[in-house]
Design a protein around this motif. Sequence first.
Motif, mmCIF file in Angstrom:
data_model
loop_
_atom_site.group_PDB
_atom_site.id
_atom_site.type_symbol
_atom_site.label_atom_id
_atom_site.label_comp_id
_atom_site.label_asym_id
_atom_site.label_seq_id
_atom_site.Cartn_x
_atom_site.Cartn_y
_atom_site.Cartn_z
ATOM 1 N N LEU A 75 0.504 10.067 -6.437
ATOM 2 C CA LEU A 75 -0.865 9.788 -6.013
ATOM 3 C C LEU A 75 -1.664 11.084 -5.872
ATOM 4 N N ASP A 76 -1.036 12.109 -5.345
ATOM 5 C CA ASP A 76 -1.733 13.388 -5.229
ATOM 6 C C ASP A 76 -2.007 13.991 -6.605
ATOM 7 N N LEU A 77 -1.072 13.832 -7.534
ATOM 8 C CA LEU A 77 -1.335 14.280 -8.905
ATOM 9 C C LEU A 77 -2.521 13.525 -9.494
ATOM 10 N N VAL A 93 -11.347 12.841 1.056
ATOM 11 C CA VAL A 93 -10.750 11.569 0.635
ATOM 12 C C VAL A 93 -9.251 11.733 0.480
ATOM 13 N N ARG A 94 -8.553 10.606 0.572
ATOM 14 C CA ARG A 94 -7.128 10.551 0.244
ATOM 15 C C ARG A 94 -6.899 9.439 -0.766
ATOM 16 N N ALA A 95 -5.874 9.619 -1.574
ATOM 17 C CA ALA A 95 -5.558 8.631 -2.609
ATOM 18 C C ALA A 95 -4.737 7.492 -2.010
ATOM 19 N N VAL A 96 -5.097 6.271 -2.392
ATOM 20 C CA VAL A 96 -4.403 5.060 -1.948
ATOM 21 C C VAL A 96 -4.108 4.221 -3.181
ATOM 22 N N LEU A 116 0.835 -1.199 0.000
ATOM 23 C CA LEU A 116 0.000 0.000 0.000
ATOM 24 C C LEU A 116 0.872 1.253 0.000
ATOM 25 N N ALA A 117 0.409 2.265 -0.724
ATOM 26 C CA ALA A 117 1.046 3.581 -0.714
ATOM 27 C C ALA A 117 -0.055 4.623 -0.581
ATOM 28 N N PHE A 118 0.282 5.766 0.007
ATOM 29 C CA PHE A 118 -0.728 6.766 0.338
ATOM 30 C C PHE A 118 -0.307 8.142 -0.147
ATOM 31 N N GLY A 119 -1.259 8.865 -0.707
ATOM 32 C CA GLY A 119 -1.007 10.261 -1.027
ATOM 33 C C GLY A 119 -0.865 11.076 0.242
#
Length: 453
Positions: A440-442, A27-30, A12-15
């Motif tokens: 992920l933020d992009l 929301v956040r990107a995962v 898993l990776a997170f914005g």
Amino acid sequence: MVRATHVPSRYLAFGERTFQHRTGRPVRAVYHTATASALLLDPSIVDVLSGAAPLDRLDAASLDRLAQLGLLVPAGTDEAGAVIAVSRAAVRDARQRQFVVMPTAYCNMGCDYCGQEHRRGPGIAPGRHRDALVERAERAMAGGRYDAVHVRWFGGEPLMGYAVMRALSARFVADAQRHGVAYSAKLVTNGALLDARKLRALHLECRVTQIEVTIDGPPARHEASRPLKSGQQSYARIVTAIGAALSDPDLAGLSFSVRTNVGQHNADLAGEFAAGMAAAGLAHPRVSFYPAPIHSWGNDVSDVALERAEQARVELDWYTAYLAAGLTCALLPATTRPVVCTAVTTHSEVVAPDGRVYSCTEQPLVPGFTEQHVGDLTALDPAEPRPAGAFDDWYDSIDRDRTGCGDCRLLPVCGGACPKLWREGRPPCPPLKTNLAQRLDLFAGSTGLTPLS
């Protein structure tokens, strides 16, 4: 039911930022690399998956859903072992036979950072070599082992051997039709020799469905970085050719990827380049763009290559520029990569212009590596896959943790990037390893969401 028996997946990776969803909720990107899936999740769920909050913070239904998605896994699960097992099976059970064919050893460009040594010659010679190659492909089609055969035209500059490409393609296509096997082809080219006539022949006759070209920035920078040996210019030719393909309804099945080899010479030109591509009409769903950091093929590129940390930062600049210009790009890998490259499977081989067969594309024409061939077309049994190569044990190497890839969360979508570079002691970890959170933020921003933090 999921309770203490489950833990967050290691993949898993997170914005870093929080966005406002269209529904108004945050929301956040995962990104789940094991399935190459990007999701937009409530921050409370991200807290649990990232280990910032305990599992019992969520209700049973939410936990069960996360387990169904693979974001939570049973404690003690050997996720890396499962990924490696999938790769071993993909290598073993491949239903597609791939030939990387270099029709000529010559290139009409003189790029300073290129690691190949080019020479003029007739290309894959008529007679024994061509017949042997066609027989190898035909045996693969006829044997029942494979459902498909794919040819990747590579170089040198493969279009310098255009006549060879057409002659071989005619035989490949005819044999595939006779045996009822799918056939497709890809062309990797500098693009300088493309025109509307060739594009029609490549797609309609040679069954090329994807063309990768390299443009190293705005016109002046591209011409300086990738000079034609004739002294002529190529930027306008390449752009015109792609535009012609996009306007030809018969070529609707042909797509392009535009690669930019990024180094110190063009790192700061992303915005100008992207705007130029959009102005030329290449902001099109059939044209995708990506930056590739310059790396050594055994040659010295220290004067132009970027340091690893700088690669990650600059790559973000290029993707940001693509998005601002409306260009198509893949911010995140859309599929996993169970087979990292041709070098790790005997179901793929690289055929050099002199008839030598290699396992890796960075061996033929590269000084110091040309003797690492595994055979010759005229001497190999045409019914057998390629002989063993130096990197066929790649997944054993990862399993024995000789590279560190087994502990990396990018393993499912990266596959180790380049076995050859690892063996040479030059870790080829991609910029994505460093800038995944920002990518992920992009991605979240590219969906139209508004950042809240």
